[in-house]
Design a protein around this motif. Sequence first.
Motif, short mmCIF file in Angstrom:
data_model
loop_
_atom_site.label_atom_id
_atom_site.label_comp_id
_atom_site.label_asym_id
_atom_site.label_seq_id
_atom_site.Cartn_x
_atom_site.Cartn_y
_atom_site.Cartn_z
N VAL A 4 0.84 -1.19 0.00
CA VAL A 4 0.00 0.00 0.00
C VAL A 4 0.87 1.24 0.00
N THR A 5 0.59 2.15 -0.92
CA THR A 5 1.30 3.42 -0.94
C THR A 5 0.30 4.53 -0.71
N ALA A 6 0.36 5.17 0.44
CA ALA A 6 -0.55 6.27 0.73
C ALA A 6 0.20 7.57 0.53
N SER A 239 -12.46 4.53 -6.64
CA SER A 239 -11.50 3.45 -6.85
C SER A 239 -11.65 2.87 -8.24
N ALA A 346 -5.89 11.96 -0.99
CA ALA A 346 -4.90 10.88 -0.86
C ALA A 346 -4.97 9.95 -2.05
N GLU A 348 -3.88 5.84 -3.07
CA GLU A 348 -3.36 4.54 -2.66
C GLU A 348 -3.25 3.63 -3.88
N LEU A 350 -2.77 -0.25 -4.68
CA LEU A 350 -2.88 -1.54 -4.01
C LEU A 350 -2.53 -2.68 -4.95
#
Length: 351
Positions: A4-6, A239, A346, A348, A350
């Motif tokens: 996960v990259t937030a 998403s 933000a 993310e 995944l």
Amino acid sequence: MCGVTALRMTTPARRLRSRRTGSRAWAAVVLIGAACALTGCVTAPPTETTPTAAAPAVAPLRGTPIDPADAEHPSLAVKIDNLAAARPQIGLERSDLVFEELVEGGLTRYAALWHSDVPDDVGPVRSIRPMDPDLLSPFGGIVAYSGGQPQFIEAMQNTPVLNVIFDQDDSGVFRRVDDRESPHDVVLSAAELIDRHADLAPPERQFDYADSAAAAGAATAGEAAGTIVTRFSDSSERSWTWDPAGVAYLRSQDGAPDLDADGGRLAATNVVVLSVSVDRSTDVPRTILDGTGQAWVSTNGSTLPATWTKDAPAAPIRLTDADGAAIELAPGNTWVELVPTDGGGAVEILP
């Protein structure tokens, strides 16, 4: 990228000239023929030439093959509502490009563009916002919207784009429909509007495109990523989930599938996320689109970190990799998410 990259963040004159030129050429042939009859000269056989194949035409906003004759018309940008009461939208699934932008209350609105596949109708049509002149100027053509604050309308009218505004239009290209509640009921006759202004120039290309999805930048240099989550605020989450069977990303809003008017899932060949600053000094947020920033380009199930750059209001957005080389998208439609670096924004990525 794993895990996960937030990240916050021909004319008659020409025909006449042709006839005169042809007459002179025929006179020359007669004189040469007479001279050869007297001197016995030998004429060389004609030289065969191989025609050069023309490069195939591609749609400037989609990168897919297109008959050049079908591209000789302007693009149409329309401000499209994205409140829950406005869904499902009309014609959005046939757009070439969609930009999603932050508006008041942490909500989002679309600036969608059609060129290669124009529906009869699109909507619901809503008002202009302060970042739209910078966003839409590179495309030229037409922009349609329902109205807006006077200073925003003035700024949009000061661009090279033809403005068509519901509040000021008496041409009949807008109408209200009975099956939707106001103000989510304004529909535009998109194909008719473009036909009326077919003399306007086609759009310039915004992004670079590869010959295939497999050859696109993210597919060749990115890392596998199954889902891209974007948050515009604490109350607006989007998403995109990679669907290998459909070779597309499927869209959700706030945890639910995002559907078109026929019940199909909204999908994109490319998903581009731009991390952007937002001017919140007034009650209407303005996305800052001049300058540069972080980006992520997702194609064919892989995501590639990138840098976005926009040098001037009339300049297109450019996407480059870590070496400064242009990133090519896959041929197909593209959604661009303009995600704020603050206020709950933000990104993310995944697996």
